[in-house]
Scaffold this active site. Structure first.
Site, PDB file in Angstrom:
ATOM      1  N   HIS A 287       0.864  -1.186   0.000  1.00  0.00           N
ATOM      2  CA  HIS A 287       0.000   0.000   0.000  1.00  0.00           C
ATOM      3  C   HIS A 287       0.902   1.239   0.000  1.00  0.00           C
ATOM      4  O   HIS A 287       1.954   1.246   0.639  1.00  0.00           O
ATOM      5  CB  HIS A 287      -0.900  -0.017   1.239  1.00  0.00           C
ATOM      6  CG  HIS A 287      -1.992   1.004   1.184  1.00  0.00           C
ATOM      7  ND1 HIS A 287      -1.754   2.340   1.387  1.00  0.00           N
ATOM      8  CD2 HIS A 287      -3.314   0.888   0.908  1.00  0.00           C
ATOM      9  CE1 HIS A 287      -2.891   3.003   1.243  1.00  0.00           C
ATOM     10  NE2 HIS A 287      -3.856   2.141   0.960  1.00  0.00           N
TER      11      HIS A 287
ATOM     12  N   GLU B 168      -4.157   2.064  -7.080  1.00  0.00           N
ATOM     13  CA  GLU B 168      -4.478   3.097  -6.096  1.00  0.00           C
ATOM     14  C   GLU B 168      -3.605   4.325  -6.334  1.00  0.00           C
ATOM     15  O   GLU B 168      -2.513   4.429  -5.766  1.00  0.00           O
ATOM     16  CB  GLU B 168      -4.211   2.566  -4.681  1.00  0.00           C
ATOM     17  CG  GLU B 168      -5.114   1.448  -4.253  1.00  0.00           C
ATOM     18  CD  GLU B 168      -5.467   1.584  -2.776  1.00  0.00           C
ATOM     19  OE1 GLU B 168      -6.654   1.493  -2.452  1.00  0.00           O
ATOM     20  OE2 GLU B 168      -4.564   1.808  -1.958  1.00  0.00           O
TER      21      GLU B 168
HETATM   22  P1  PGA Z   1      -9.775   5.870   0.521  1.00  0.00           P
HETATM   23  O1  PGA Z   1      -8.603   4.815   0.819  1.00  0.00           O
HETATM   24  O2  PGA Z   1     -10.971   5.069   0.047  1.00  0.00           O
HETATM   25  O3  PGA Z   1     -10.027   6.539   1.827  1.00  0.00           O
HETATM   26  O4  PGA Z   1      -9.270   6.799  -0.529  1.00  0.00           O
HETATM   27  C1  PGA Z   1      -8.378   3.726  -0.042  1.00  0.00           C
HETATM   28  C2  PGA Z   1      -7.122   3.007   0.338  1.00  0.00           C
HETATM   29  O5  PGA Z   1      -6.127   3.652   0.685  1.00  0.00           O
HETATM   30  O6  PGA Z   1      -7.072   1.768   0.300  1.00  0.00           O
END
Ligand code: PGA
Length: 259
Positions: A102, A174
């Site tokens: 992540h 992401e």
């Molecule tokens: P968010 O986070 O939905 O608050 O943008 C997603 C993540 O970091 O997995």
């Protein structure tokens, strides 16, 4: 493949709050959730990623109905690794998925592609489905480096991994600039990235591996308002939901959007 929705609770809840939210998830699951949604039943997988020391509590609330995901995993097997949590320990608590790489870990604790690669191997050895996160920062996007960054992260984590094509894989796109910002990616940008990921993975392995065993999901300010258009993008097979997953009603609203 079934669409996958992972609720990433990050480090935002204490024990009582985690238990309460798990209880709300369970009620939605039982009342308005998967069992009450025949159209959705059988079409989606759901998992919840709480703080890992709360696994036993959350698991007992879910009563094995909703699987767990970890937010991270050690790159090592059993041994002298103070503070780490091994993949085998995660399986003992019924953890089916592990979020790996992540951006909050790449940025805050300097996780490298090599470390991430080892974490994926540990997952595969222990039959945990790895959820590999990739995505560019705002600065990289502005420089036009999105594709280069994503391909580098994919190659760094996946190249010569001998667990593939035998093991299932989830890739979460992401974009760092979208996480927690309230601004999700637009469908056209997402479409390009999804195609890039498909090309990249098929090139390293085979297209058959991609078609049979790989799911691309999206994360970054995904919510009940934008989920439908995100899920309509070709090759996007689910969502990694942070902020919106802290609201059980909204998270289950998102699930009802699965066609
Ligand atoms: P968010 O986070 O939905 O608050 O943008 C997603 C993540 O970091 O997995």
């Amino acid at each position: 493949m079934k669409k996958l929705f992972i609720a990433n609770w990050k480090m935002k809840l204490n024990l009582r709050e985690s238990r309460d939210l798990a209880q709300k998830y369970l009620s939605f699951y039982q009342r308005a959730g998967l069992q009450g949604l025949p159209a959705q039943a059988g079409k989606l997988d759901v998992a919840v990623a709480p703080t890992s020391i709360y696994f036993p509590e959350v698991r007992s609330v879910f009563n094995n109905l909703i699987p767990l995901s970890s937010q991270d995993v050690s790159a090592f097997g059993n041994g002298a690794y103070t503070g780490e949590i091994s993949a085998s320990a995660l399986t003992e608590f019924g953890c089916r998925y592990a979020i790996i790489g992540h951006s909050e870990r790449r940025i805050n604790v300097n996780e490298t592609d090599l470390l991430i690669k080892k974490k994926i191997s540990q997952c595969a050895e222990n039959k945990i489905i790895p959820v590999l996160c990739v995505g560019e920062t705002e600065a990289e996007r502005k420089k036009g480096d999105t594709d280069t960054v994503i391909l580098k992260q994919l190659h760094g984590a996946l190249e010569n991994q001998d667990c593939f094509p035998g093991t299932e894989l989830v890739i979460a796109y992401e974009p760092v600039w979208a996480i927690g910002s309230g601004n999700a990616v637009t469908p056209d940008v997402l479409q390009n990235v999804a195609r890039l990921i498909k090309r990249g993975v098929s090139g390293m392995f085979t297209e058959k591996f991609f078609d049979d065993k790989v799911r691309i999901i999206y994360g970054g300010s995904a919510d009940a308002k934008n989920a439908a258009e995100i899920l309509a993008v070709t090759h996007i097979n689910g969502l990694l939901v942070g902020t919106a997953s802290l609201n059980a009603k909204e998270f289950f609203e998102i699930l009802t959007l699965v066609k």
